[in-house]
Design a protein around this motif. Sequence first.
Motif, mmCIF file in Angstrom:
data_model
loop_
_atom_site.group_PDB
_atom_site.id
_atom_site.type_symbol
_atom_site.label_atom_id
_atom_site.label_comp_id
_atom_site.label_asym_id
_atom_site.label_seq_id
_atom_site.Cartn_x
_atom_site.Cartn_y
_atom_site.Cartn_z
ATOM 1 N N GLY A 47 0.782 -1.249 -0.015
ATOM 2 C CA GLY A 47 0.165 -0.138 -0.022
ATOM 3 C C GLY A 47 0.812 1.285 0.061
ATOM 4 O O GLY A 47 0.508 2.207 -0.581
ATOM 5 N N LYS A 48 1.946 1.087 0.814
ATOM 6 C CA LYS A 48 2.713 2.711 0.843
ATOM 7 C C LYS A 48 3.497 2.707 -0.531
ATOM 8 O O LYS A 48 4.062 3.636 -0.924
ATOM 9 N N ILE A 49 3.820 1.552 -1.053
ATOM 10 C CA ILE A 49 4.545 1.377 -2.384
ATOM 11 C C ILE A 49 3.592 2.208 -3.568
ATOM 12 O O ILE A 49 4.082 2.820 -4.285
ATOM 13 N N ASP A 50 2.319 1.625 -3.347
ATOM 14 C CA ASP A 50 1.328 2.312 -4.105
ATOM 15 C C ASP A 50 1.058 3.723 -3.814
ATOM 16 O O ASP A 50 1.142 4.604 -4.944
ATOM 17 N N THR A 51 1.249 4.235 -2.601
ATOM 18 C CA THR A 51 1.028 5.543 -2.515
ATOM 19 C C THR A 51 2.356 6.518 -3.013
ATOM 20 O O THR A 51 2.313 7.336 -3.409
ATOM 21 N N ASP A 52 3.406 5.735 -2.852
ATOM 22 C CA ASP A 52 4.634 6.327 -3.306
ATOM 23 C C ASP A 52 4.697 6.652 -4.932
ATOM 24 O O ASP A 52 5.303 7.681 -5.362
ATOM 25 N N SER A 53 3.837 5.791 -5.634
ATOM 26 C CA SER A 53 3.922 6.028 -6.958
ATOM 27 C C SER A 53 2.696 7.238 -7.468
ATOM 28 O O SER A 53 2.599 7.435 -8.650
#
Length: 156
Positions: A47-53
Amino acid sequence: MSTIEYLKLDDVDLTELMFTLNEDSLRSHLIDHPYFDEKSIRSWVEGKIDTDSMTGCKVRAVIIDGVLSGWCGIQPDECGFEVAIVISKKFWGSGVSIFRTLLLWAGQLGHKEVVFHLLDSRREYKSLAKKANRVRSSQLLGRRFNTYYFPVDSVG
């Protein structure tokens, strides 16, 4: 002075991150949630990787003196974009440096203002209030926060 590095979350050991994020002293200043296990930490990181993108966002693991110490980032919230710092208690003195880095990133990402939510378990910080445009009490996920609004271009 400590050496602070920022790595993408998919470049760190998830078990080590899980143990850090499960520290009771750290959790005492966060919204209540179940302790992470191997499955839930993987899902949280995804989820945080998705946010980072997402446009305007940046989320990183924090490495202090070679030790995985937590995470930080700029992420969306109902106020616009918030800065978040979640690090192990033994590294809390590094928060000011991390905060300055987050404000630099915010400027690079084109933000004019970011917010910083501190759970009401933390005292109000006069040094933060002096640099903020305004401070207000807010409710998020059923908890009270002190929310600081920072102009990006004039904080440093």
